[in-house]
Design an enzyme around this catalytic site. Sequence first.
Site, PDB file in Angstrom:
ATOM      1  N   ASP A   1      15.404   0.764  10.295  1.00  0.00           N
ATOM      2  CA  ASP A   1      14.342   0.198  11.119  1.00  0.00           C
ATOM      3  C   ASP A   1      13.609   1.355  11.814  1.00  0.00           C
ATOM      4  OD1 ASP A   1      12.821  -1.010  13.078  1.00  0.00           O
ATOM      5  OD2 ASP A   1      14.414  -2.345  13.794  1.00  0.00           O
TER       6      ASP A   1
ATOM      7  N   TYR B   1      -8.599   0.047   6.651  1.00  0.00           N
ATOM      8  CA  TYR B   1      -8.721  -0.562   5.321  1.00  0.00           C
ATOM      9  C   TYR B   1      -9.540  -1.843   5.431  1.00  0.00           C
ATOM     10  CZ  TYR B   1      -4.096   1.806   5.089  1.00  0.00           C
ATOM     11  OH  TYR B   1      -3.049   2.670   5.199  1.00  0.00           O
TER      12      TYR B   1
ATOM     13  N   THR C   1     -10.012  -5.354  10.643  1.00  0.00           N
ATOM     14  CA  THR C   1      -9.875  -6.483  11.562  1.00  0.00           C
ATOM     15  C   THR C   1     -10.194  -6.057  13.002  1.00  0.00           C
ATOM     16  OG1 THR C   1      -8.459  -8.367  12.051  1.00  0.00           O
ATOM     17  CG2 THR C   1      -7.394  -6.252  12.044  1.00  0.00           C
TER      18      THR C   1
ATOM     19  N   SER D   1      -7.093  -1.218  10.335  1.00  0.00           N
ATOM     20  CA  SER D   1      -7.651  -2.345   9.582  1.00  0.00           C
ATOM     21  C   SER D   1      -9.067  -2.642  10.046  1.00  0.00           C
ATOM     22  CB  SER D   1      -6.765  -3.568   9.826  1.00  0.00           C
ATOM     23  OG  SER D   1      -7.399  -4.734   9.363  1.00  0.00           O
TER      24      SER D   1
ATOM     25  N   LYS E   1      -3.256  -3.528  16.229  1.00  0.00           N
ATOM     26  CA  LYS E   1      -3.879  -2.346  15.607  1.00  0.00           C
ATOM     27  C   LYS E   1      -4.813  -1.647  16.600  1.00  0.00           C
ATOM     28  CE  LYS E   1      -1.996  -2.539  11.535  1.00  0.00           C
ATOM     29  NZ  LYS E   1      -1.056  -1.511  11.090  1.00  0.00           N
TER      30      LYS E   1
ATOM     31  N   TYR F   1      -2.264  -9.806  15.669  1.00  0.00           N
ATOM     32  CA  TYR F   1      -2.091  -8.737  14.673  1.00  0.00           C
ATOM     33  C   TYR F   1      -3.185  -7.684  14.849  1.00  0.00           C
ATOM     34  CZ  TYR F   1      -2.885  -6.203  10.364  1.00  0.00           C
ATOM     35  OH  TYR F   1      -3.135  -5.189   9.476  1.00  0.00           O
TER      36      TYR F   1
ATOM     37  N   ILE G   1       0.847  -1.208   0.000  1.00  0.00           N
ATOM     38  CA  ILE G   1       0.000   0.000   0.000  1.00  0.00           C
ATOM     39  C   ILE G   1       0.878   1.253   0.000  1.00  0.00           C
ATOM     40  CG2 ILE G   1      -1.907   1.176   1.161  1.00  0.00           C
ATOM     41  CD1 ILE G   1      -2.526  -1.625   2.490  1.00  0.00           C
TER      42      ILE G   1
ATOM     43  N   LYS H   1       1.970  -7.855   9.067  1.00  0.00           N
ATOM     44  CA  LYS H   1       0.539  -7.939   8.753  1.00  0.00           C
ATOM     45  C   LYS H   1      -0.017  -9.351   8.590  1.00  0.00           C
ATOM     46  CE  LYS H   1       1.172  -7.657   3.767  1.00  0.00           C
ATOM     47  NZ  LYS H   1       0.685  -7.193   2.505  1.00  0.00           N
TER      48      LYS H   1
ATOM     49  N   ASP I   1      12.026   2.640   5.122  1.00  0.00           N
ATOM     50  CA  ASP I   1      11.675   1.222   5.016  1.00  0.00           C
ATOM     51  C   ASP I   1      12.971   0.425   4.919  1.00  0.00           C
ATOM     52  OD1 ASP I   1      10.686  -1.359   4.076  1.00  0.00           O
ATOM     53  OD2 ASP I   1       8.873  -0.344   3.388  1.00  0.00           O
TER      54      ASP I   1
ATOM     55  N   ASN J   1       9.977  -6.582   4.398  1.00  0.00           N
ATOM     56  CA  ASN J   1       8.878  -7.329   3.755  1.00  0.00           C
ATOM     57  C   ASN J   1       8.611  -6.793   2.349  1.00  0.00           C
ATOM     58  OD1 ASN J   1       6.982  -9.458   3.926  1.00  0.00           O
ATOM     59  ND2 ASN J   1       5.332  -7.980   4.191  1.00  0.00           N
TER      60      ASN J   1
HETATM   61  P1  NAD Z   1       3.660  -4.585   3.418  1.00  0.00           P
HETATM   62  O1  NAD Z   1       4.282  -5.638   4.275  1.00  0.00           O
HETATM   63  O2  NAD Z   1       3.642  -4.773   1.966  1.00  0.00           O
HETATM   64  O3  NAD Z   1       4.338  -3.175   3.727  1.00  0.00           O
HETATM   65  C1  NAD Z   1       4.859  -2.842   4.993  1.00  0.00           C
HETATM   66  C2  NAD Z   1       6.246  -2.274   4.767  1.00  0.00           C
HETATM   67  O4  NAD Z   1       6.790  -1.870   6.035  1.00  0.00           O
HETATM   68  C3  NAD Z   1       7.215  -3.276   4.163  1.00  0.00           C
HETATM   69  O5  NAD Z   1       7.848  -2.704   3.034  1.00  0.00           O
HETATM   70  C4  NAD Z   1       8.219  -3.558   5.284  1.00  0.00           C
HETATM   71  O6  NAD Z   1       9.520  -3.783   4.777  1.00  0.00           O
HETATM   72  C5  NAD Z   1       8.138  -2.291   6.103  1.00  0.00           C
HETATM   73  N1  NAD Z   1       8.437  -2.434   7.537  1.00  0.00           N
HETATM   74  C6  NAD Z   1       7.794  -3.203   8.451  1.00  0.00           C
HETATM   75  N2  NAD Z   1       8.334  -3.018   9.653  1.00  0.00           N
HETATM   76  C7  NAD Z   1       9.341  -2.116   9.515  1.00  0.00           C
HETATM   77  C8  NAD Z   1      10.257  -1.511  10.399  1.00  0.00           C
HETATM   78  N3  NAD Z   1      10.274  -1.781  11.715  1.00  0.00           N
HETATM   79  N4  NAD Z   1      11.153  -0.627   9.905  1.00  0.00           N
HETATM   80  C9  NAD Z   1      11.173  -0.334   8.574  1.00  0.00           C
HETATM   81  N5  NAD Z   1      10.325  -0.862   7.693  1.00  0.00           N
HETATM   82  C10 NAD Z   1       9.412  -1.747   8.151  1.00  0.00           C
HETATM   83  O7  NAD Z   1       2.175  -4.356   3.987  1.00  0.00           O
HETATM   84  P2  NAD Z   1       0.968  -3.556   3.347  1.00  0.00           P
HETATM   85  O8  NAD Z   1      -0.015  -4.536   2.855  1.00  0.00           O
HETATM   86  O9  NAD Z   1       1.459  -2.499   2.448  1.00  0.00           O
HETATM   87  O10 NAD Z   1       0.351  -2.916   4.655  1.00  0.00           O
HETATM   88  C11 NAD Z   1       0.694  -1.607   5.061  1.00  0.00           C
HETATM   89  C12 NAD Z   1      -0.039  -1.285   6.339  1.00  0.00           C
HETATM   90  O11 NAD Z   1      -1.436  -1.429   6.137  1.00  0.00           O
HETATM   91  C13 NAD Z   1       0.317  -2.181   7.517  1.00  0.00           C
HETATM   92  O12 NAD Z   1       0.331  -1.366   8.687  1.00  0.00           O
HETATM   93  C14 NAD Z   1      -0.826  -3.163   7.562  1.00  0.00           C
HETATM   94  O13 NAD Z   1      -1.041  -3.654   8.856  1.00  0.00           O
HETATM   95  C15 NAD Z   1      -1.982  -2.277   7.136  1.00  0.00           C
HETATM   96  N6  NAD Z   1      -3.095  -3.026   6.530  1.00  0.00           N
HETATM   97  C16 NAD Z   1      -2.864  -3.860   5.468  1.00  0.00           C
HETATM   98  C17 NAD Z   1      -3.910  -4.570   4.910  1.00  0.00           C
HETATM   99  C18 NAD Z   1      -3.682  -5.526   3.775  1.00  0.00           C
HETATM  100  O14 NAD Z   1      -4.521  -6.405   3.571  1.00  0.00           O
HETATM  101  N7  NAD Z   1      -2.604  -5.409   3.011  1.00  0.00           N
HETATM  102  C19 NAD Z   1      -5.207  -4.420   5.428  1.00  0.00           C
HETATM  103  C20 NAD Z   1      -5.412  -3.549   6.498  1.00  0.00           C
HETATM  104  C21 NAD Z   1      -4.341  -2.856   7.054  1.00  0.00           C
HETATM  105  C1  WQD Z   2     -10.552 -13.320   2.033  1.00  0.00           C
HETATM  106  C2  WQD Z   2     -11.513 -14.481   1.903  1.00  0.00           C
HETATM  107  C3  WQD Z   2     -10.798 -16.518   2.989  1.00  0.00           C
HETATM  108  C4  WQD Z   2      -7.442 -17.523   0.431  1.00  0.00           C
HETATM  109  C5  WQD Z   2      -7.014 -10.356   5.828  1.00  0.00           C
HETATM  110  C6  WQD Z   2      -6.690 -10.036   7.257  1.00  0.00           C
HETATM  111  C7  WQD Z   2      -7.253  -8.692   7.610  1.00  0.00           C
HETATM  112  C8  WQD Z   2      -6.810  -7.632   6.629  1.00  0.00           C
HETATM  113  C9  WQD Z   2      -7.100  -8.025   5.232  1.00  0.00           C
HETATM  114  C10 WQD Z   2      -4.801  -6.575   7.391  1.00  0.00           C
HETATM  115  C11 WQD Z   2     -11.663 -15.273   3.206  1.00  0.00           C
HETATM  116  C12 WQD Z   2     -10.924 -16.704   1.500  1.00  0.00           C
HETATM  117  C13 WQD Z   2      -8.525 -16.881   1.015  1.00  0.00           C
HETATM  118  C14 WQD Z   2      -7.660 -18.757  -0.245  1.00  0.00           C
HETATM  119  C15 WQD Z   2     -10.007 -18.598   0.236  1.00  0.00           C
HETATM  120  N1  WQD Z   2      -5.398  -7.410   6.678  1.00  0.00           N
HETATM  121  N2  WQD Z   2      -9.787 -17.415   0.908  1.00  0.00           N
HETATM  122  N3  WQD Z   2      -8.933 -19.233  -0.317  1.00  0.00           N
HETATM  123  O1  WQD Z   2      -8.945 -12.804   5.847  1.00  0.00           O
HETATM  124  O2  WQD Z   2     -10.584 -11.156   4.841  1.00  0.00           O
HETATM  125  O3  WQD Z   2      -8.421 -10.379   5.679  1.00  0.00           O
HETATM  126  O4  WQD Z   2      -6.521  -9.319   4.967  1.00  0.00           O
HETATM  127  O5  WQD Z   2      -5.237  -5.817   8.216  1.00  0.00           O
HETATM  128  O6  WQD Z   2      -6.829  -8.401   8.895  1.00  0.00           O
HETATM  129  O7  WQD Z   2      -7.259 -11.035   8.079  1.00  0.00           O
HETATM  130  O8  WQD Z   2      -8.469 -11.676   3.604  1.00  0.00           O
HETATM  131  O9  WQD Z   2      -7.656 -12.402   1.415  1.00  0.00           O
HETATM  132  O10 WQD Z   2      -7.017 -13.756   3.457  1.00  0.00           O
HETATM  133  O11 WQD Z   2      -9.366 -13.808   2.638  1.00  0.00           O
HETATM  134  O12 WQD Z   2     -11.131 -19.070   0.154  1.00  0.00           O
HETATM  135  O13 WQD Z   2      -6.735 -19.380  -0.740  1.00  0.00           O
HETATM  136  O14 WQD Z   2     -10.973 -15.407   0.950  1.00  0.00           O
HETATM  137  O15 WQD Z   2     -11.235 -17.647   3.676  1.00  0.00           O
HETATM  138  O16 WQD Z   2     -12.994 -15.674   3.318  1.00  0.00           O
HETATM  139  P1  WQD Z   2      -9.182 -11.617   5.054  1.00  0.00           P
HETATM  140  P2  WQD Z   2      -8.011 -12.924   2.747  1.00  0.00           P
END
Ligand code: NAD
Ligand code: WQD
Length: 336
Positions: A59, A179, A128, A126, A155, A151, A13, A86, A32, A36
């Site tokens: 870090d 999100y 979540t 999130s 949050k 996790y 993101i 995450k 960063d 990850n």
């Molecule tokens: P991501 O892992 O792709 O990005 C996170 C980045 O942070 C990575 O590039 C990682 O290298 C860096 N990072 C982590 N810890 C660090 C540290 N201590 N120092 C320096 N760099 C560090 O994850 P994302 O999907 O882009 O998610 C971004 C944010 O959004 C996170 O806070 C995540 O919890 C939140 N979020 C993600 C989702 C999702 O489904 N992707 C959903 C809801 C919330």
């Molecule tokens: C979506 C749906 C699975 C894989 C997660 C985190 C949440 C947030 C967003 C960070 C579910 C189903 C999945 C597969 C499947 N992240 N599924 N087969 O669980 O809604 O949310 O990401 O904050 O905290 O929990 O997302 O993409 O894992 O799953 O059937 O191989 O797809 O069971 O119903 P989820 P997801």
Amino acid sequence: MSTVIVTGGAGFIGSHTVVELAAAGYDPVIVDDLRNSDERAVRGIAHIMGRGPRIHRIDCNDAEAMDRVFRAHAPVHGAIHFAAYKSVNESVAEPEKYFANNVGSLKVLLATMDAHHVGRLVFSSSCTVYGQPAHMPVTEEAPAHNASSPYGQSKVQCEDLLRDRARTHAAAKTVMLRYFNPIGAHPSGHIGELPLGVPQNLVPYITQTAAGMHERVVVHGTDYGTPDGSCVRDFIHVVDLARAHVRALEWMEEQRAPLCEVFNLGMGRGVSVLEALKTFRETSGVEVPWSVGPRRPGDIAAIWADTSKSREVLGWAARLTVSDALRDAWHWQQRL
Ligand code: NAD
Ligand code: WQD
């Protein structure tokens, strides 16, 4: 140009947000250490922006290094804090790792912001935090202390910390963005999600299966009380999500008083797992093999966002569709 510190700016993101910030006239500075993510993201951002993004590979828990970053880029206009772990599954196995990094890095960032008199913060939260809400669509007023994983709890703790801080910091302006399910990739195909190992999330698993990397997608349960029996989620295109961060900064600039607000970021529509598979087939033309497996422990049946507050207060709404997101995710997968 206003400098914005973007922790985790090389991640999924964060990288899309860096691109949108630059397009909107901000000067993003990434912090960063690529734990990850990797250089491909930095190269992809550079390709889209037409210049290399500024990045500090440190870090975020390192207070001295963070202080040097803020000093080097003073005056800092605001910060966006993406850096966190995450994976829900990993957090169950190693909860301390999650609290230490996710809550710890926020504490270090807040102390650094205070020391440098930086008030504006956008925080990645999130959906979540809602757990399985009692009413749908879920509004920001729904109880948000129900996360079932460490996790999610990390949050919740971050949100609580930010709300407590707002009470004592007269100049703080904080926007917490919850999100829903971010998917997709930049339409250029230069940045997208880079899952490490076998993806747990649905869309990267679908695109990898379409690319022949897995035999089939296993749908985790079709016996839920939903219209087609599979789980329902609010998928949101990552580019729309990125735009919301730009809008959050602009909105904070427009507000005179200190604030601490939370917004849902979703499309406001529930899409089932089976519908997502069907839409992928229609947009990509690729038939992805799938079968039905047992429920995945910890999954909730259905969640989607009430986006009225984001629309009416923040002035943001999703423009792209799930079909756009799946097309862009597939384009990215093919380029990978
Ligand atoms: P991501 O892992 O792709 O990005 C996170 C980045 O942070 C990575 O590039 C990682 O290298 C860096 N990072 C982590 N810890 C660090 C540290 N201590 N120092 C320096 N760099 C560090 O994850 P994302 O999907 O882009 O998610 C971004 C944010 O959004 C996170 O806070 C995540 O919890 C939140 N979020 C993600 C989702 C999702 O489904 N992707 C959903 C809801 C919330
Ligand atoms: C979506 C749906 C699975 C894989 C997660 C985190 C949440 C947030 C967003 C960070 C579910 C189903 C999945 C597969 C499947 N992240 N599924 N087969 O669980 O809604 O949310 O990401 O904050 O905290 O929990 O997302 O993409 O894992 O799953 O059937 O191989 O797809 O069971 O119903 P989820 P997801």
